[in-house]
Motif scaffolding. Structure first.
Motif, mmCIF file in Angstrom:
data_model
loop_
_atom_site.group_PDB
_atom_site.id
_atom_site.type_symbol
_atom_site.label_atom_id
_atom_site.label_comp_id
_atom_site.label_asym_id
_atom_site.label_seq_id
_atom_site.Cartn_x
_atom_site.Cartn_y
_atom_site.Cartn_z
ATOM 1 N N ASP A 43 -7.355 -20.507 -0.519
ATOM 2 C CA ASP A 43 -6.817 -20.792 0.738
ATOM 3 C C ASP A 43 -5.171 -20.787 0.433
ATOM 4 O OD1 ASP A 43 -9.011 -20.961 2.170
ATOM 5 O OD2 ASP A 43 -9.262 -23.217 2.050
ATOM 6 N N ASN A 44 -4.910 -21.107 -0.717
ATOM 7 C CA ASN A 44 -3.437 -21.244 -1.095
ATOM 8 C C ASN A 44 -2.654 -19.767 -1.450
ATOM 9 O OD1 ASN A 44 -1.315 -23.178 -1.650
ATOM 10 N ND2 ASN A 44 -1.444 -22.346 -3.618
ATOM 11 N N LEU A 45 -3.379 -18.889 -1.541
ATOM 12 C CA LEU A 45 -2.706 -17.529 -2.041
ATOM 13 C C LEU A 45 -1.789 -17.125 -0.942
ATOM 14 C CD1 LEU A 45 -5.781 -15.668 -3.740
ATOM 15 C CD2 LEU A 45 -4.021 -17.227 -4.513
ATOM 16 N N ARG A 46 -2.083 -17.447 0.269
ATOM 17 C CA ARG A 46 -1.113 -16.885 1.536
ATOM 18 C C ARG A 46 0.406 -17.334 1.177
ATOM 19 N NH1 ARG A 46 -4.079 -19.818 6.301
ATOM 20 N NH2 ARG A 46 -5.824 -19.523 5.050
ATOM 21 N N ASN A 47 0.339 -18.657 0.340
ATOM 22 C CA ASN A 47 1.623 -19.307 0.020
ATOM 23 C C ASN A 47 2.247 -18.803 -0.922
ATOM 24 O OD1 ASN A 47 1.125 -20.783 2.518
ATOM 25 N ND2 ASN A 47 -0.054 -22.286 1.247
ATOM 26 N N VAL A 48 1.654 -17.583 -1.843
ATOM 27 C CA VAL A 48 2.173 -17.378 -3.038
ATOM 28 C C VAL A 48 2.654 -15.883 -3.066
ATOM 29 C CG1 VAL A 48 1.387 -16.939 -5.510
ATOM 30 C CG2 VAL A 48 0.605 -18.894 -4.335
ATOM 31 N N TYR A 49 4.013 -15.466 -3.457
ATOM 32 C CA TYR A 49 4.489 -14.204 -3.343
ATOM 33 C C TYR A 49 4.811 -13.820 -5.073
ATOM 34 C CZ TYR A 49 4.750 -14.893 1.513
ATOM 35 O OH TYR A 49 4.433 -15.227 2.853
ATOM 36 N N CYS A 50 4.515 -12.558 -5.181
ATOM 37 C CA CYS A 50 4.956 -12.141 -6.704
ATOM 38 C C CYS A 50 5.740 -10.947 -6.473
ATOM 39 C CB CYS A 50 3.496 -11.762 -7.442
ATOM 40 S SG CYS A 50 2.599 -13.165 -7.493
ATOM 41 N N ALA A 51 6.606 -10.952 -7.628
ATOM 42 C CA ALA A 51 7.549 -9.482 -7.617
ATOM 43 C C ALA A 51 7.216 -8.718 -8.798
ATOM 44 C CB ALA A 51 9.078 -9.816 -7.877
ATOM 45 N N PHE A 52 6.803 -7.587 -8.478
ATOM 46 C CA PHE A 52 6.531 -6.483 -9.622
ATOM 47 C C PHE A 52 7.521 -5.635 -10.015
ATOM 48 C CE2 PHE A 52 2.906 -8.320 -7.376
ATOM 49 C CZ PHE A 52 1.889 -8.701 -8.457
ATOM 50 N N GLU A 53 7.375 -4.999 -11.127
ATOM 51 C CA GLU A 53 8.404 -4.036 -11.420
ATOM 52 C C GLU A 53 7.848 -3.293 -12.592
ATOM 53 O OE1 GLU A 53 13.516 -4.147 -12.146
ATOM 54 O OE2 GLU A 53 12.263 -5.065 -13.583
ATOM 55 N N MET A 57 4.551 -8.150 -13.796
ATOM 56 C CA MET A 57 4.967 -9.394 -12.822
ATOM 57 C C MET A 57 6.236 -9.745 -13.339
ATOM 58 S SD MET A 57 2.870 -12.727 -11.368
ATOM 59 C CE MET A 57 1.353 -11.551 -10.927
ATOM 60 N N VAL A 58 7.292 -9.719 -12.673
ATOM 61 C CA VAL A 58 8.628 -10.265 -13.180
ATOM 62 C C VAL A 58 9.111 -11.659 -12.583
ATOM 63 C CG1 VAL A 58 9.609 -7.988 -13.890
ATOM 64 C CG2 VAL A 58 9.831 -8.907 -11.617
ATOM 65 N N ALA A 59 8.393 -12.191 -11.333
ATOM 66 C CA ALA A 59 8.862 -13.224 -10.900
ATOM 67 C C ALA A 59 7.606 -13.629 -9.967
ATOM 68 C CB ALA A 59 10.062 -13.213 -9.935
ATOM 69 N N LYS A 60 7.422 -14.977 -9.751
ATOM 70 C CA LYS A 60 6.330 -15.378 -9.014
ATOM 71 C C LYS A 60 6.804 -16.987 -8.272
ATOM 72 C CE LYS A 60 3.668 -18.587 -9.746
ATOM 73 N NZ LYS A 60 3.251 -19.969 -9.351
ATOM 74 N N GLY A 61 6.617 -16.826 -6.644
ATOM 75 C CA GLY A 61 6.963 -18.140 -6.036
ATOM 76 C C GLY A 61 5.954 -18.485 -5.195
ATOM 77 N N GLN A 62 6.101 -19.868 -4.788
ATOM 78 C CA GLN A 62 5.060 -20.479 -3.790
ATOM 79 C C GLN A 62 5.568 -21.686 -3.209
ATOM 80 O OE1 GLN A 62 2.092 -20.852 -7.253
ATOM 81 N NE2 GLN A 62 1.234 -22.620 -6.182
ATOM 82 N N VAL A 63 4.966 -21.940 -2.091
ATOM 83 C CA VAL A 63 5.515 -23.125 -1.243
ATOM 84 C C VAL A 63 4.347 -23.885 -0.940
ATOM 85 C CG1 VAL A 63 5.507 -21.569 0.753
ATOM 86 C CG2 VAL A 63 6.766 -23.552 0.722
#
Length: 307
Positions: A43-53, A57-63
């Motif tokens: 249920d929390n995955l909609r609040n998680v964003y990842c940056a790929f290069e 995976m070079v960055a990950k954020g969540q709220v």
């Protein structure tokens, strides 16, 4: 929202990203005291964003929603959302990368805010260790202001735990809060103690999912006068929400509760305990030190208002 370029793409976390997330976690937490949130359940995955290069995976954020103000409180109170945003170590000062992920988190934070009771405002917060200077500076540059600072305090459970006794007329017990009525009774008292940052049912529910979770309370006849919660997290114990109501303070109640929590964790072969305390709360610092806690590191929290 979606974004892609020749170098960086940003999207929600997917289960197949777990190996890449594990690599990012290892890199970030190699730095002592770095604050890194795990992604949580489905249920929390909609609040998680990842940056790929380039496949990495070079960055990950969540709220996440942390505090929801219950009905009937002062209009000056605010709901609070928190975000956690981390990059690989060599990109800690890459504010352009951080900002790309932040834009998604900010958009999602406003979506979450729109589902909260409208009679209160909402603040968006971030908490980092004081040594995470680049990350802190990024949020300051975004207009975030200082909210508060907290010490993490640790306690070695291999060292002796004081044996204390309650004054006559008080009763100690473990309270599992197995009914919604019991949860409401607890949360009503908790909100009386911390009207600005009440725990709320959602976070209580999350706490209760932790291994070995229990609350420990003290009553005088039928009146709840003090309590705390304790659980296991990884290989250490966590103590949270320590409180004594105003008319019953300075009677040794909090100190007794703490020793019971320490004994509980030690009885489950846990070797250390941790808790958080505001750096300005001198009486609490003195209390925790009196039962063997010592200051380990400092977390600094910043906020901005969501309009």
């Amino acid at each position: 929202m979606s974004e892609s370029s020749t170098e960086i793409s940003i999207r929600h976390f997917k289960h197949e990203d777990m190996p890449l997330l594990g690599e990012l976690y290892q890199l970030v937490t190699a730095k002592e005291n770095a604050t890194f949130w795990w992604v949580g359940d489905e249920d929390n995955l909609r609040n998680v964003y990842c940056a790929f290069e380039n496949g990495k995976m070079v960055a990950k954020g969540q709220v996440s929603i942390i505090n929801v103000v219950p009905p009937g409180r002062s209009k000056e109170n605010n709901h609070s959302l928190y975000i956690n945003l981390k990059t690989i170590p060599e990109r800690e000062s890459d504010f352009d990368l951080l900002d790309k992920v932040y834009q998604y988190l900010f958009f999602r934070a406003n979506q979450l805010k729109d589902n909260l009771p409208k009679e209160y405002g909402t603040i968006l917060c971030v908490g980092n260790d004081s040594t995470e200077t680049a990350n802190n500076q990024f949020f300051i540059q975004k207009g975030f202001r200082h909210l508060n600072s907290l010490f993490r305090m640790n306690r070695d459970l291999n060292k002796p735990i004081p044996e204390l006794f309650l004054q006559e007329g008080f009763q100690f017990s473990n309270w599992k809060m197995e009914t919604s009525r019991e949860e409401r009774d607890y949360l009503d008292v908790e909100a009386e103690i911390w009207p600005d940052t009440p725990l709320g049912l959602n976070r209580l529910t999350e706490y209760k999912k932790n291994k070995l979770w229990t609350s420990m309370i003290i009553r005088q006849e039928d009146t709840l006068v003090g309590g705390l919660m304790v659980w296991r997290e990884n290989d250490y114990g966590v103590i949270e929400d320590v409180f004594v109501r105003e008319p019953w303070r300075k009677r040794g109640i909090a100190k007794f509760l703490l020793t019971q929590a320490l004994g509980y964790l030690k009885s489950h072969q846990i070797h250390s305990a941790t808790l958080m305390v505001l750096t300005t709360n001198k009486s609490a610092l003195s209390l925790y030190e009196s039962v063997g806690f010592y200051t380990d590191n400092e977390e600094i929290r910043y906020f901005t208002t969501l309009n």
